[in-house]
Design a protein around this motif. Sequence first.
Motif, PDB file in Angstrom:
ATOM      1  N   GLN A   1      -8.740  -7.012   0.098  1.00 52.94           N
ATOM      2  CA  GLN A   1      -8.796  -6.738  -1.339  1.00 52.94           C
ATOM      3  C   GLN A   1      -7.585  -7.351  -2.038  1.00 52.94           C
ATOM      4  O   GLN A   1      -6.478  -7.393  -1.485  1.00 52.94           O
ATOM      5  CB  GLN A   1      -8.811  -5.232  -1.591  1.00 52.94           C
TER       6      GLN A   1
ATOM      7  N   GLU B   1      -7.773   3.963  -5.331  1.00 51.26           N
ATOM      8  CA  GLU B   1      -7.436   2.774  -6.105  1.00 51.26           C
ATOM      9  C   GLU B   1      -7.023   3.187  -7.508  1.00 51.26           C
ATOM     10  O   GLU B   1      -7.520   4.175  -8.052  1.00 51.26           O
ATOM     11  CB  GLU B   1      -8.626   1.818  -6.173  1.00 51.26           C
TER      12      GLU B   1
ATOM     13  N   LEU C   1       0.942   3.900  -4.916  1.00 55.05           N
ATOM     14  CA  LEU C   1      -0.103   4.029  -5.928  1.00 55.05           C
ATOM     15  C   LEU C   1       0.470   4.364  -7.300  1.00 55.05           C
ATOM     16  O   LEU C   1       0.005   3.864  -8.320  1.00 55.05           O
ATOM     17  CB  LEU C   1      -1.114   5.097  -5.499  1.00 55.05           C
TER      18      LEU C   1
ATOM     19  N   SER D   1      -1.754  -2.716 -10.513  1.00 50.43           N
ATOM     20  CA  SER D   1      -2.812  -2.072  -9.738  1.00 50.43           C
ATOM     21  C   SER D   1      -2.359  -1.939  -8.294  1.00 50.43           C
ATOM     22  O   SER D   1      -1.496  -2.678  -7.823  1.00 50.43           O
ATOM     23  CB  SER D   1      -4.110  -2.883  -9.812  1.00 50.43           C
ATOM     24  N   SER D   2      -2.964  -0.988  -7.597  1.00 54.10           N
ATOM     25  CA  SER D   2      -2.578  -0.747  -6.205  1.00 54.10           C
ATOM     26  C   SER D   2      -3.643   0.111  -5.527  1.00 54.10           C
ATOM     27  O   SER D   2      -4.631   0.515  -6.156  1.00 54.10           O
ATOM     28  CB  SER D   2      -1.215  -0.052  -6.144  1.00 54.10           C
ATOM     29  N   LEU D   3      -3.427   0.398  -4.230  1.00 55.31           N
ATOM     30  CA  LEU D   3      -4.331   1.255  -3.480  1.00 55.31           C
ATOM     31  C   LEU D   3      -3.540   2.077  -2.473  1.00 55.31           C
ATOM     32  O   LEU D   3      -2.356   1.824  -2.237  1.00 55.31           O
ATOM     33  CB  LEU D   3      -5.395   0.441  -2.736  1.00 55.31           C
TER      34      LEU D   3
ATOM     35  N   SER E   1      -5.454   1.454 -11.423  1.00 59.89           N
ATOM     36  CA  SER E   1      -4.929   0.408 -12.295  1.00 59.89           C
ATOM     37  C   SER E   1      -4.305   1.072 -13.507  1.00 59.89           C
ATOM     38  O   SER E   1      -4.809   2.094 -13.995  1.00 59.89           O
ATOM     39  CB  SER E   1      -6.031  -0.566 -12.719  1.00 59.89           C
TER      40      SER E   1
ATOM     41  N   TYR F   1      -5.183  -7.221  -5.534  1.00 57.17           N
ATOM     42  CA  TYR F   1      -4.790  -6.374  -6.656  1.00 57.17           C
ATOM     43  C   TYR F   1      -3.776  -7.133  -7.518  1.00 57.17           C
ATOM     44  O   TYR F   1      -2.647  -7.373  -7.102  1.00 57.17           O
ATOM     45  CB  TYR F   1      -4.191  -5.061  -6.156  1.00 57.17           C
TER      46      TYR F   1
ATOM     47  N   THR G   1       0.823  -1.201   0.000  1.00 56.50           N
ATOM     48  CA  THR G   1       0.000   0.000   0.000  1.00 56.50           C
ATOM     49  C   THR G   1       0.860   1.254   0.000  1.00 56.50           C
ATOM     50  O   THR G   1       1.996   1.243   0.456  1.00 56.50           O
ATOM     51  CB  THR G   1      -0.915   0.018   1.230  1.00 56.50           C
TER      52      THR G   1
END
Length: 695
Positions: A441, A491, A188, A464-466, A493, A443, A185
Motif C-alpha cells: 500500500q 487507516e 497513525l 496519511s498512515s496505517l 488520512s 500512503y 507503520t
Amino acid sequence: MYKPNFNKRFIFKFKHFSNKRYSLFSVLGKEVLVGTLSVATLSHAKAEGISTDVSKVTTDSAMQKKAYELDEVQVTASRAPLTLSQQARMVTVLGREDIIAAPVQSVNDLLKYAVGVDVRQRGPLGAQTDVGIRGGNYEQVTILLNGININDPQTGHNAFDFPVGLSEIERIEVLEGPAGRAYGTSSLLGAINIVTKIPSKSSMSVNVKGGSYGYWQAGTRANLANGLWNNSFSASYSKSDGYQRSKSGKLNSDYSGGKFFYQGVYNDGLWKVNWHCGMSTKGFGSNTFYSAYSDEQYERTLKTYTAVQAENIEGKFHIRPSIYWNRNFDKWELFHQNPSAYPYNYHRTDVYGVNLNGYFDWKLGRTGFGAELRNEDLVSGNLGEKLQTPKHIHGTDRNYEYGLNRTNVQFVIEHNILLDKFTMSLGAIAVKNSWSEMHMQVYPSVDAGYSIDKHWKLYASYNSSLRMPSATELYYNSKGFNANHNLKPEELSALELGAKYQSRSFWSNVSVYYNRMKNLIDWVIDTKSDSPVLTTTNFGRINSVGVELNSYLDFQELLPSQNVLKKLQVSYAYANQEQAKYDGIVSQYVLEYLRHKIVADLRFNVWKKMDVNVIYRFQKRNGRYASGYDVVNKVYVFSKYSPYSVVDARISWAEKLYTFYCEANNILSHRYVDFGRLKQPGLWVNFGVSLNMNL
C-alpha cells in the motif's frame, strides 16, 4: 526558555543540542518549527536562514546572545533536513528545563501537560498508562528511544517502560497527526521520542526522593568523556506501597522497579556513531486494570533495548543507517500468587530492525529517501497461532504454545521545494506486511508553509498512515473478552490548517484538523445484546474534527524590571467525532476520547533562588464505562465520565551543585478516573534532593 529576536535574519546554533542526530526528527530527516504545546514552558525555536556562523551574531545583552544560541535546536520530522523556518509542522519539545521544573515522577506524568496528548492513567508512577494523541488510543502512537522505534507488537499498554528516568532525559519530542512518511507503520496519530543526554564533560549526579504512600526513589548517573569517545551510565530504583488495597486487605496498587542504561558516542568529524543498551524491570499491583473478575491482579515486565546508529558528517550525499533489537517479557496474574485460580499469562516478544535513511541536494531541491525491514516475533501462552514446536518458559514448568511472526517492509521517497518564503515537502511511503493479505500500500503526504512576515506564518498539511493490529487485539480470548483474528489494519488520512504568531515576549498558535479514520480497532460492548461481552472489531468510518490553541507569555521579556513573574502558558484542545450510528456501543478507547482539555502553567520566583511552578489541568472525556453489574436483571450498569480538575505544584531551591524540592500532585485531592472505575490517588507529596558535580 528565551525567546528569539525576529529583527535579525540569522540562524543560530543551540550548542548543547547540536549534532544530536539520533533525535527522532533528525533521524528521520527534516527540521521542524518547534512550538510550546505543553504548559511546562516548552522550547520554541525558529531559524531564518542557512548560515550557522554564530560568531557573526551581535547582541545588545548577554540574555539576547543566549537567546540566539538557543534558537537553533535541531529537531526534524521527515527524511531530509530543512531549516526550522521552512517546515510547516508543529512539534512539542519538553526541554531539560521543563523536565526539571515539572512536578512529576515519570514520563507519563509529564506528557499530561501537553495539550494534544491524552494520558489515561490506571496507576501512578507510570505503572500502567495509555497515551494517545488527538483522540487516538495507545496503539496508534509510535514510541521511540533516541529515534529507534520501541513499540511492542504484543500490546501498547506497557509502551512507556523506558530504561531511563527523568534525570537522564535531555528532551521529549511530540509530533501530532499521522506521519507514515516519516515514521512508518503504527504512527497513525503521531510519535513521541525520548532523547537521552550525554554531557560534553565527565560528570556525576545522584538524586533521592520520597513521600506519600511509602514512595521512595534513588538514582545515579556518570558520564566519562575522553577525546573522540563519550560514555554514559545510569541506574535507578523506585518503590511504593500504593494508595489502596483489595477487598481482602492486600496491597493491589503497589509498585517496584529498576532501570539501567548505557550509551556511547564516537565522533571523529567524518563519522558519528551512537549506541545504547538498557533494561527496565518492574512489578505492580494492577487492581482491576484489565478485568473486573479480580481486584488482586498483578503484572511484571522486563524489557531490554539495544541499538547502533551512524551517519557521515561530511559530503554532499548523507546516509544514516541503524540496527536494533528490543526484547519484551510480560507476566500477568489475574489472581496474584494464585496460579491455581487462573493460569498466569506469559508473553515474550523480540523485535529486530534495520533501516537506512539518506538525502542529497540537486538543482530542483532536496530529495530524501528511506527503507526499513522490521521483524516482530511473539511467543505466548495464549496469544497467536499454535506453534509447531513449543518453547519453554524460563523459570516455570510451562511452554509457550502460541506465537505470531510478521515482517514489515517499507520504502519512503520525499522531495522538498525550497523558495524564499514558501516551502513544500511531498512524498509517500510504500508498506507491505507479511501478516496482512493486502498488497503493498502507498500512503502520500504533503506539507506546505508560507511566512507572511517575521511574526506570522501559515501552514497546511495532508498526511496519511496505517497501523497493524496488536497480538492482543487479534488473539486475546478470556473471561469477558473475545478477540477477532480477522481484523483489518487501521487507516487514517488527516488535513490540518494553522497559523503561528511569535514575538520576543509572546507566542501563539492555532490549528484546526480533520481526521478521516477507517477500520479503527477497539474492544466494544453492544449494550443491546442479551449477553454483552468485550469484542475486538473494526469500526466502519469515524470522522473527527479538532481545534488546538496554545499561547505563551514571557514576563521576563515583557516586564524586565520585575523578578517575580517568569512565564505563563495557557493551552486548549477540543475534539468531536461523528458517532451517532454507534448508539448502544460502549467502547474501551475509540469513543472515549477527550472532548475538552485545558492546561495552564504559571512559573514565578518567591525569594532569591526559590522558584514555584503551578499547573492547572481540566479534562472532559466523552464516552461511558461499566460502573457495576445489576445482579437482579443480569445487566451491566454504565456511567458517563465526569469532568475533573487537577492542580499540581513544585517548589525548589537550586544551587550549582545541588537542588532541594517539594512536589505536590492533585492538591485538591480529587479522586478522578481516567479509565473505568479506577480512581486515582488524592493528594500525593514528595520531597527530594539532587546533587550534580563535574569530574
